[in-house]
Design an enzyme around this catalytic site. Structure first.
Site, mmCIF file in Angstrom:
data_model
loop_
_atom_site.group_PDB
_atom_site.id
_atom_site.type_symbol
_atom_site.label_atom_id
_atom_site.label_comp_id
_atom_site.label_asym_id
_atom_site.label_seq_id
_atom_site.Cartn_x
_atom_site.Cartn_y
_atom_site.Cartn_z
ATOM 1 N N ASP A 143 0.855 -1.189 0.000
ATOM 2 C CA ASP A 143 0.000 0.000 0.000
ATOM 3 C C ASP A 143 0.888 1.235 0.000
ATOM 4 O O ASP A 143 1.984 1.221 0.571
ATOM 5 C CB ASP A 143 -0.901 0.022 1.233
ATOM 6 C CG ASP A 143 -1.939 -1.089 1.222
ATOM 7 O OD1 ASP A 143 -2.477 -1.370 0.139
ATOM 8 O OD2 ASP A 143 -2.222 -1.661 2.286
ATOM 9 N N ASP A 177 -7.129 -1.258 -4.434
ATOM 10 C CA ASP A 177 -8.160 -0.822 -3.484
ATOM 11 C C ASP A 177 -9.042 0.265 -4.091
ATOM 12 O O ASP A 177 -10.259 0.284 -3.882
ATOM 13 C CB ASP A 177 -7.511 -0.295 -2.200
ATOM 14 C CG ASP A 177 -6.695 -1.354 -1.471
ATOM 15 O OD1 ASP A 177 -7.024 -2.538 -1.588
ATOM 16 O OD2 ASP A 177 -5.724 -0.970 -0.798
#
Length: 197
Positions: A143, A177
């Site tokens: 991420d 995401d």
């Protein structure tokens, strides 16, 4: 929308997702951060579990999560195929294609990254290292996008959180995401158009 165009959208999202993750993994140390703006930063973390860093406890928790994701992707893939064959709304097809691309993007991390990279603690990881950090199906999801739009102490008169330090928006996420969230958002906002048939 044709199945070919839907698959092209999935592939495009996957390529962008994986290029961004591999770039971050091979150019940043874990927790390294650069400021793009005060409210937008590139901040490298690894997520070993589900959304918001949640984890399934136990020795087989990560493996169970990865297998569940693969089964779910099979169901989402069939949903996309079925929606195109039934000539469903483009809203539905695009939304499902984005959700599928995002889910596959994070599965790639979970399945392969543990064997593809060495550790990122205190160093920049090497791709195809002789000393990988994990095992197959035990990789961590990369991420990097961080948008701390507002940060400060909440007013003391607020119940429960009053006087505490607070960051809005404190989630760190990736392209996959974003794709999943966008797909779900389309299904919610354009629900009547997406499911018009």
């Amino acid at each position: 929308m044709s199945l070919k165009k839907a698959y092209l959208l999935v592939i495009l999202v996957l390529v962008i997702d994986q290029i961004s993750k591999i770039y971050i993994k091979t150019n940043f140390k874990l927790d390294e951060e650069i400021y793009v703006f005060d409210w937008f930063r590139i901040h490298f973390i690894e997520n070993s579990g589900m959304a918001w860093g949640a984890e399934i406890p136990g020795a087989f928790g990560k493996l169970l999560l990865t297998v569940f994701r693969i089964v779910a992707v099979g169901g989402i893939g069939y949903w996309l195929y079925d929606a195109v064959k039934k000539q469903s709304s483009n809203f539905l097809v695009v939304a499902v294609a984005l959700i599928l691309a995002g889910a596959v993007g994070n599965i790639i991390d979970s399945v392969f990254y543990g064997k593809m990279f060495n550790d990122s603690y205190g160093q920049v990881a090497t791709m195809f290292s002789d000393d990988p950090y994990g095992k197959w199906f035990h990789g961590k999801v990369v991420d990097m996008f961080y948008f701390p739009i507002w940060e400060g102490n909440l007013p003391s008169w607020l119940p429960i959180w009053g006087g505490n330090h607070f960051t809005f928006f404190n989630a760190i996420f990736n392209v996959a995401d974003v794709a999943i969230s966008t797909g779900v958002g389309i299904l919610i906002v354009f629900n009547k158009k997406a499911f018009s048939k």
